[in-house]
Write an enzyme that holds these catalytic residues in place. Structure first.
Site, mmCIF file in Angstrom:
data_model
loop_
_atom_site.group_PDB
_atom_site.id
_atom_site.type_symbol
_atom_site.label_atom_id
_atom_site.label_comp_id
_atom_site.label_asym_id
_atom_site.label_seq_id
_atom_site.Cartn_x
_atom_site.Cartn_y
_atom_site.Cartn_z
ATOM 1 C CD GLU A 85 -1.559 0.761 -3.861
ATOM 2 O OE1 GLU A 85 -0.782 0.830 -4.782
ATOM 3 O OE2 GLU A 85 -1.509 1.428 -2.825
ATOM 4 C CE LYS A 119 1.754 7.071 -4.387
ATOM 5 N NZ LYS A 119 1.812 5.796 -5.098
#
Length: 213
Positions: free
Chosen positions: A42, A131
């Site tokens: 990411e 998350k």
């Protein structure tokens, strides 16, 4: 509405968070991570020229690593991410429009949650994984309590204040997905420095999760 995109079955469900990386570093650093065993990366959008970094990394290693963006807040950013080859979307919040747009592009989605209300909303919106952030604040006991009210198939990731030292604690509650940031990459780190950190993390993960199929 597009169908939710399922989280993939990976040898190691570890997301490398490369906040602050530059386009000139991106491909080399991602290459090192791939060589050491990372399959998800990411690049947060508050990094320098992030879409160029994502494009270069995806062009070089997109067939071996799911590369995408973090801190994605707007549907227009999702479209841009798709244009440069991104296949993973991570956000600090739950925006149904952002998740829906990402699903239309076939992207994995991992929105940030902290409470039972947020976690259930993210599941309802079709998130690929959750998350839990900051994971160090909730801890394994806090996440376990929320996990109990979620669908059994929900993929739970822990991000924020976690490191390879946290793996054993979270394995006890059957959580094996983690996002790793500053303990893996800090702005200015050389590729060799990242390699050594990645190797340490992969070794620790493999030791704790040796029984994973």
């Amino acid at each position: 509405m597009a169908s939710p995109i399922a989280w993939p079955a990976l040898r190691r469900s570890l997301v490398a968070i490369l906040r602050g990386i530059t386009p000139d570093e991106a491909a080399e650093v991602v290459g090192v991570l791939v060589e050491e065993g990372f399959e998800l990366a990411e690049i947060p959008l508050n990094s320098p020229d992030p879409f160029t970094s994502i494009r270069r990394a995806a062009a070089a290693f997109g067939d071996r690593c799911v590369i995408g963006a973090g801190t994605v807040l707007e549907p227009e950013q999702v479209d841009r991410l798709a244009e440069v080859g991104g296949r993973l979307l991570v956000s600090p919040n739950i925006d149904p429009g952002v998740i829906a747009r990402a699903s239309e592009h076939g992207m994995l989605t991992m929105p940030g949650v902290f409470t039972p209300t947020e976690a259930l909303l993210a599941v309802k919106c079709g998130a690929s994984a959750l998350k839990f952030f900051p994971g160090s604040v909730l801890g394994a006991s806090g996440i376990a309590a929320i996990k109990a009210i979620l669908p059994r198939e929900t993929v739970i990731g822990v991000v924020g204040g976690v490191s390879e030292k946290s793996f054993a604690e979270f394995k006890k509650i059957d959580v094996g997905t983690f996002g790793l940031g500053t303990n893996l990459y800090a702005p200015g780190d050389s590729a060799e420095t990242v390699r050594q950190k990645a190797r340490r993390i992969i070794t620790a993960y493999d030791a704790v999760f040796a029984d994973r199929p």
